[in-house]
Design a protein around this motif. Structure first.
Motif, PDB file in Angstrom:
ATOM      1  N   VAL A 141     134.448  28.704  11.380  1.00 61.71           N
ATOM      2  CA  VAL A 141     133.393  29.282  12.286  1.00 61.71           C
ATOM      3  C   VAL A 141     133.179  30.791  11.308  1.00 61.71           C
ATOM      4  O   VAL A 141     133.766  31.688  11.439  1.00 61.71           O
ATOM      5  N   LEU A 142     131.726  30.471  10.474  1.00 60.38           N
ATOM      6  CA  LEU A 142     131.525  31.749  10.513  1.00 60.38           C
ATOM      7  C   LEU A 142     130.132  32.499  11.133  1.00 60.38           C
ATOM      8  O   LEU A 142     129.040  31.734  11.422  1.00 60.38           O
ATOM      9  N   VAL A 143     131.090  33.730  11.834  1.00 59.23           N
ATOM     10  CA  VAL A 143     129.171  34.069  11.922  1.00 59.23           C
ATOM     11  C   VAL A 143     128.875  35.474  11.803  1.00 59.23           C
ATOM     12  O   VAL A 143     129.740  36.313  11.535  1.00 59.23           O
ATOM     13  N   SER A 144     127.475  35.902  11.780  1.00 58.75           N
ATOM     14  CA  SER A 144     126.988  36.867  11.393  1.00 58.75           C
ATOM     15  C   SER A 144     127.102  37.512   9.638  1.00 58.75           C
ATOM     16  O   SER A 144     127.704  38.440   9.542  1.00 58.75           O
ATOM     17  N   CYS A 145     128.057  36.542   9.407  1.00 52.93           N
ATOM     18  CA  CYS A 145     128.459  36.813   7.631  1.00 52.93           C
ATOM     19  C   CYS A 145     127.497  36.925   6.422  1.00 52.93           C
ATOM     20  O   CYS A 145     127.016  36.032   6.770  1.00 52.93           O
ATOM     21  N   GLU A 146     128.531  37.260   5.433  1.00 59.24           N
ATOM     22  CA  GLU A 146     126.879  36.992   4.020  1.00 59.24           C
ATOM     23  C   GLU A 146     128.324  36.867   2.870  1.00 59.24           C
ATOM     24  O   GLU A 146     128.661  36.968   3.351  1.00 59.24           O
ATOM     25  N   GLY A 147     127.396  36.480   2.196  1.00 59.60           N
ATOM     26  CA  GLY A 147     128.006  36.962   0.712  1.00 59.60           C
ATOM     27  C   GLY A 147     128.311  35.722  -0.191  1.00 59.60           C
ATOM     28  O   GLY A 147     128.877  35.352  -1.376  1.00 59.60           O
ATOM     29  N   PHE A 148     127.695  34.481   0.492  1.00 55.56           N
ATOM     30  CA  PHE A 148     128.060  33.197   0.234  1.00 55.56           C
ATOM     31  C   PHE A 148     127.145  32.179   0.115  1.00 55.56           C
ATOM     32  O   PHE A 148     125.448  32.807   0.291  1.00 55.56           O
ATOM     33  N   ASN A 171     124.140  33.127   9.563  1.00 54.13           N
ATOM     34  CA  ASN A 171     124.644  33.822   8.214  1.00 54.13           C
ATOM     35  C   ASN A 171     123.784  34.340   7.085  1.00 54.13           C
ATOM     36  O   ASN A 171     122.459  33.147   6.965  1.00 54.13           O
ATOM     37  N   GLU A 172     123.838  34.694   6.485  1.00 54.66           N
ATOM     38  CA  GLU A 172     122.815  35.319   5.570  1.00 54.66           C
ATOM     39  C   GLU A 172     123.022  34.937   4.460  1.00 54.66           C
ATOM     40  O   GLU A 172     124.851  34.809   3.518  1.00 54.66           O
ATOM     41  N   VAL A 173     122.566  33.496   4.099  1.00 53.42           N
ATOM     42  CA  VAL A 173     123.201  32.400   2.996  1.00 53.42           C
ATOM     43  C   VAL A 173     122.169  32.305   2.042  1.00 53.42           C
ATOM     44  O   VAL A 173     120.822  31.566   2.336  1.00 53.42           O
ATOM     45  N   GLU A 174     122.474  32.578   0.344  1.00 52.93           N
ATOM     46  CA  GLU A 174     121.548  32.311  -0.306  1.00 52.93           C
ATOM     47  C   GLU A 174     121.833  30.243  -0.482  1.00 52.93           C
ATOM     48  O   GLU A 174     123.069  29.895  -1.089  1.00 52.93           O
ATOM     49  N   ASP A 175     120.536  30.398  -0.506  1.00 53.52           N
ATOM     50  CA  ASP A 175     120.616  28.348  -0.527  1.00 53.52           C
ATOM     51  C   ASP A 175     120.316  28.119  -1.662  1.00 53.52           C
ATOM     52  O   ASP A 175     119.391  28.159  -2.776  1.00 53.52           O
TER      53      ASP A 175
ATOM     54  N   ILE B 203     108.829  20.472  -2.850  1.00 55.48           N
ATOM     55  CA  ILE B 203     109.206  20.871  -2.390  1.00 55.48           C
ATOM     56  C   ILE B 203     108.715  22.508  -2.335  1.00 55.48           C
ATOM     57  O   ILE B 203     108.906  23.275  -3.567  1.00 55.48           O
ATOM     58  N   GLY B 204     108.494  23.182  -1.133  1.00 56.61           N
ATOM     59  CA  GLY B 204     108.595  24.985  -1.076  1.00 56.61           C
ATOM     60  C   GLY B 204     109.875  25.736  -0.980  1.00 56.61           C
ATOM     61  O   GLY B 204     110.731  24.789  -0.293  1.00 56.61           O
ATOM     62  N   ARG B 205     110.165  26.393  -1.841  1.00 56.18           N
ATOM     63  CA  ARG B 205     111.414  27.389  -1.903  1.00 56.18           C
ATOM     64  C   ARG B 205     110.784  28.632  -0.740  1.00 56.18           C
ATOM     65  O   ARG B 205     109.891  29.026  -0.751  1.00 56.18           O
ATOM     66  N   LYS B 206     112.122  29.530  -1.363  1.00 53.84           N
ATOM     67  CA  LYS B 206     112.001  30.921  -0.798  1.00 53.84           C
ATOM     68  C   LYS B 206     112.074  31.830  -1.361  1.00 53.84           C
ATOM     69  O   LYS B 206     113.023  31.367  -2.610  1.00 53.84           O
ATOM     70  N   VAL B 207     111.709  33.579  -1.913  1.00 55.59           N
ATOM     71  CA  VAL B 207     112.352  34.136  -2.452  1.00 55.59           C
ATOM     72  C   VAL B 207     112.506  35.521  -2.096  1.00 55.59           C
ATOM     73  O   VAL B 207     111.209  35.896  -1.458  1.00 55.59           O
ATOM     74  N   ASN B 208     113.966  36.038  -2.431  1.00 54.94           N
ATOM     75  CA  ASN B 208     114.164  37.824  -1.906  1.00 54.94           C
ATOM     76  C   ASN B 208     114.017  38.476  -2.688  1.00 54.94           C
ATOM     77  O   ASN B 208     113.577  38.706  -3.908  1.00 54.94           O
ATOM     78  N   LEU B 209     112.180  38.774  -2.074  1.00 59.41           N
ATOM     79  CA  LEU B 209     111.490  39.976  -2.313  1.00 59.41           C
ATOM     80  C   LEU B 209     112.878  41.499  -2.946  1.00 59.41           C
ATOM     81  O   LEU B 209     112.391  41.867  -4.139  1.00 59.41           O
ATOM     82  N   LYS B 210     113.073  41.337  -1.708  1.00 54.80           N
ATOM     83  CA  LYS B 210     113.603  42.465  -2.076  1.00 54.80           C
ATOM     84  C   LYS B 210     114.806  42.847  -2.970  1.00 54.80           C
ATOM     85  O   LYS B 210     115.888  43.423  -3.668  1.00 54.80           O
ATOM     86  N   ALA B 211     115.692  41.289  -3.641  1.00 54.79           N
ATOM     87  CA  ALA B 211     116.724  40.749  -4.570  1.00 54.79           C
ATOM     88  C   ALA B 211     115.993  41.005  -6.189  1.00 54.79           C
ATOM     89  O   ALA B 211     116.387  41.756  -7.190  1.00 54.79           O
ATOM     90  N   HIS B 212     114.566  41.830  -5.974  1.00 55.24           N
ATOM     91  CA  HIS B 212     114.553  42.236  -7.346  1.00 55.24           C
ATOM     92  C   HIS B 212     112.978  43.598  -7.287  1.00 55.24           C
ATOM     93  O   HIS B 212     113.015  43.832  -6.155  1.00 55.24           O
TER      94      HIS B 212
END
Lengths: 582, 314
Positions: A141-148, A171-175, B203-212
């Protein structure tokens, strides 16, 4: 055994296994901690039989010491960053890394089965190691986590053969494309709970359907935005046993075949008690869910920005058994009146701002809250974002609902007085703490003077967590709280005129608390240094985000952010450059 | 009246009553300190703006932004209190400066140029306006970390339900500006995700502008995001299952017009713009969504409407 003259049974005559069995019935962390203090043998038995551990601050102890203390650890709860990190007050890279914990537990062959994390930095690496190191791992269970990223999730899916629960909350997840779901092997049929609502990317819908189809024990399913309406309908047909549902995108043509199919499917889902999602929603499709509203105990529409007040109230009308309601403020005061008259069992209400940065448009005021307090006497937990509040309203609420355990009020304009009398809100909050003797958590807002803290110190005897912003006049305010609230565990303060005198008056107090956060207050570097020196059992950290890198600055300088917490292991080794460990 | 109310609280909260607005000196001093740092960094931009504003067509947004440069509202939304006239806090110090600037702006010519009403009506606009150097301003806009909600809840308003979007031309950028931290170093902002679609890819995507922090990096990120999808799409339309590695080719020339595709964006006014024209910070504060279009189709798309309004602040 001679029982003759003995009046009491000496429990030490029992073999350890018996005591262990007895201790199994003691589940609360606090009680188990107490048990371990009784005597050496109880300590030992408790130590080896303890399976569940809760660490409110991951820096209070090191992974190695934890493992040494509780070698039988199976279930761990860890919390990392301070609470204000949720509101962007703590810079990234502050800390709270999961990896060292996984590494240590893997190394010591801990049989970890459950891991629950809040505000931690979780890397893909740590998820991968986790998935490979604990063969019986069941619940994440991950709540309000990030980095993955979703790659880390893929590892969990692929390797945790007995996974029952994967619950991702906010969570902030990079998809990275949606293939992670496909990584659940065909042999995985043990899922009970799957929540990926916070993921932003596409997922493989076919894999999702197959996964749900082969998970007969699935009770909780929360989808993300990328899951369309017709997939939802197919999923519901496969999982009529669901107890908790979170929809993805909920938009369709109500005259379509798919809509009718969904209506039919939902009617079959007699067990649903909890409903959330609606991240994208077409109001005309809401009637499909009316049939299940009767039995709902938890309804979360706090992300459903597409629903207006009239739609919301129409829905609420059906929800007579509701115990917890999370909603946006577009419901309005009138809508809250409908809640008050319909939801008599309501215990928890959270009203979130639909337009947080334009206070003038906030749709709820003190009126809505008063109505709810009148209609829902069982109310014990509140989070309320509103445009304004009056003392009279708070006094009325305090009279109507004496059972509050959590009372968090956020007036969008942080120093707004009572608009009717132009007075600070001291009396209103004073009434709350006086009336609600069981109050454990309190968040203040509005124009407030030292007086409110006088009341809190005087009456809030059970208070454990207090959040203060833009309040008070002087150090006296903070001192009232520190002196009066004996059970205080967490205190977080921002933008208040509390300074060194208050900070240093009773340094021992902080050893009885988990942590203290003070930002943009009047505390100086010198005072922090004094505190750090006098209290070796506390870590005093300064977060310094300006360009100044010199450590030995003027001690009279005010610190921007200070976070202190009790610890058994001294300074942490993973602090970034901008965190000064005094 | 204001003085009496707050007098008992002592020095700390002595409220200065300035005609119809008052501000807390406690926060004022803090903000002024920060403002000094920010102002020096922004002064160049401000200079440009001042010139541009005078040249541009009259419109409330221009001048309110201009006013914002001079003024120091501690909490942007204070002034939007419609219910109580008394509650309009704001604008410290250079009141005459403000009045001066209001009159000087072209906007004043079109409206009653009385300082109080103009300031009052511009107050609302002020809050909604994104700052020109969003990463460096402390003065305008809401306080960091207030209201206390998680980032997830900030960009919620759907087009149909957002009152702000319909009242002002500002949609996403308003929230974008608010998410930015108001100190020089802002390591704590979580991310700014904007949607990006590419021609030929469903398929649309999303880009994080903060990362650049530059167009170059953005271009590279776009390439990364869509390279595989584009190749997959080609495979799909070709009907065969081909080794992806062979078919994936980098997407280049997005910014210079030389590539097969060109990067454009939709800004807060709904206009389509070529990516790369304005300074990066400005771009980030006004971009609403991105599109990767086939370069061959560019001329067919009306980019012209953007030009006439864009000499000014964007």
């Amino acid at each position: 055994m001679f029982w003759g003259s003995r009046k009491t049974i000496d429990m030490n005559y029992f073999p350890d296994e018996v005591l262990e069995h007895v201790f199994d019935f003691i589940t609360s962390h606090k009680d188990r901690n107490s048990v371990s203090l009784v005597c050496k043998s109880w300590y030992k038995i408790e130590k080896y039989s303890r399976q569940r551990v809760f660490l409110g601050n991951c820096y209070s102890i090191s992974p190695e010491r934890l493992i040494a203390r509780f070698p039988g650890l199976k279930s761990l709860i860890l919390k990392g960053k301070p609470h204000f990190a949720d509101f962007n007050l703590v810079p990234d890279d502050w800390g709270g890394f999961l990896y060292p914990w996984i590494k240590a537990m893997a190394k010591s062959r801990i049989g970890l089965e459950e891991l629950r994390l809040k505000r931690m930095v979780v890397s893909d690496e740590s998820l991968e190691l986790l998935s490979e190191s604990f063969p019986n791992f069941k619940s994440l269970v991950l709540v309000s986590c990030e980095g993955f990223t979703t790659d880390g999730l893929a590892a969990i899916a692929a390797n945790c053969r007995f996974l029952r629960e994967l619950d991702l909350q906010e969570n902030e997840v990079e998809d990275h494309r949606g293939y992670w779901l496909s990584c659940f092997p065909g042999s995985c049929t043990s899922l009970v709970s799957l929540n990926f609502a916070c993921l932003k990317g596409e997922i493989n819908l076919a894999s999702l359907e197959r996964l749900v189809a082969r998970s007969p024990n699935l009770k909780s399913l929360r989808l993300n935005r990328a899951v369309p309406f017709d997939t939802l309908q197919r999923l519901l047909i496969r999982a009529p046993q669901l107890v908790d549902l979170g929809t993805g995108s909920y938009i369709h043509d109500p005259s379509s075949e798919a809509y009718n199919k969904l209506k039919a499917a939902i009617q079959n889902c007699n067990s649903i008690r909890s409903l959330s999602g609606f991240l994208e929603v077409a109001p005309c499709c809401m009637p499909a869910i009316y049939p299940i509203c009767e039995n709902l105990t938890f309804l979360n529409l706090s992300y459903a920005a597409g629903l207006q007040s009239n739609e919301l109230t129409r829905l609420i009308h059906h929800c007579r058994k509701l115990q917890r309601l999370w909603i946006l403020d577009c419901i309005g005061d009138k809508g809250l009146g409908v809640v008050a008259s319909t939801c008599k069992e309501l215990q928890e209400l959270r009203v979130f701002p639909s337009d947080p940065f334009d206070a003038g448009n906030a749709a709820v005021t003190e009126e809505g809250l008063v109505l709810v307090s009148e209609g829902c006497p069982k109310l014990n937990s509140l989070l309320y974002f509103c445009q304004q509040m009056t003392n009279a309203a708070l006094i009325t609420v305090a009279k109507n609902c004496t059972n509050f355990i959590r009372f968090r009020l956020c007036i969008l304009d942080p120093i707004k007085p009572d608009p009717v009398t132009n007075q600070p809100l001291d009396e209103g909050f004073g009434a709350i703490v006086r009336s609600c003797k069981g109050l454990k958590r309190l968040s203040l807002s509005g124009l407030l003077t030292d007086q409110v803290f006088y009341y809190i110190g005087m009456y809030a005897k059970k208070l454990e967590m207090l959040s203060i912003a833009f309040a008070g006049n002087s150090d006296k305010g903070m001192l009232y709280v520190l002196n009066g609230c004996k059970k205080l565990r967490k205190l977080e303060i921002r933008d208040c005129p509390f300074g060194d005198t208050a900070l240093l008056e009773d340094m021992g107090k902080y050893e009885t608390m988990r942590s203290l956060w003070m930002s943009t207050c009047e505390v100086t570097l010198g005072a922090c240094k004094v505190l750090a020196k006098k209290m070796p059992s506390l870590n005093v950290e300064i977060i310094n985000e300006s360009e100044q890198t010199e450590f030995n600055l003027d001690d009279r300088q005010k610190v921007d952010k200070m976070y202190l917490y009790r610890t058994l292991v001294g300074h942490r080794k993973d602090a970034p450059e901008f965190v000064w460990l005094l | 009246m204001a003085l009496e109310i707050f007098h008992f609280k002592g020095k700390r909260f002595l409220i200065h009553f300035m005609k119809y607005k008052f501000v807390s000196s406690y926060w004022l001093s803090k903000l002024q300190k920060k403002k000094k740092i920010m102002e020096s960094e922004c002064s160049k931009k401000l200079e440009e703006e001042k010139l541009e504003l005078r040249l541009g067509p009259p419109g409330q947004e221009h001048s309110s932004r201009f006013i914002k440069d001079e003024s120091l509202p501690s909490f942007g939304y204070f002034s939007s209190m419609k219910s109580n006239g008394n509650q309009a806090h704001k604008f410290p110090a250079p009141e005459d400066h403000l009045a001066g600037s209001v009159l000087a702006s072209p906007w004043a010519k079109n409206h009653q140029p009385t300082p109080p009403s103009s300031l009052q009506s511009s107050e609302k606009k002020q809050i909604a306006m994104p700052s020109n150097c969003p990463q460096k301003r402390t003065a305008p806009g809401p306080v960091v970390g207030w209201p206390p909600i998680r980032s997830f809840r900030k960009n919620l308003a759907a087009p149909s339900s957002s009152k702000v979007a319909s009242e002002t031309p500002i949609g996403l950028p308003h929230k974008v500006a608010n998410e930015k931290k108001t100190v020089v170093a802002e390591p704590s902002v979580k991310g700014l995700f904007v949607k990006i679609n590419m021609d030929g890819v469903p398929i649309g995507r999303k880009v994080n502008l903060k990362a650049h922090d530059s167009y170059k990096k953005l271009s590279a990120a776009v390439d990364e995001l869509f390279r595989g999808l584009l190749a997959a799409q080609r495979d799909y339309s070709a009907g065969g299952v081909v080794n992806k590695q062979e078919k994936e080719k980098p997407i280049t020339g997005l910014l210079d017009g030389n590539g097969e595709y060109t990067l454009v964006y939709e800004d807060n006014e709904g206009d389509r713009m070529l990516v790369g024209d304005v300074p990066w910070h400005m771009f980030v504060s006004t971009v609403k969504r991105l599109r990767v279009l086939k370069s061959s189709e560019l001329s067919a798309i009306n980019l012209g409407s953007s030009k006439k309004g864009k000499t000014v602040e964007n």
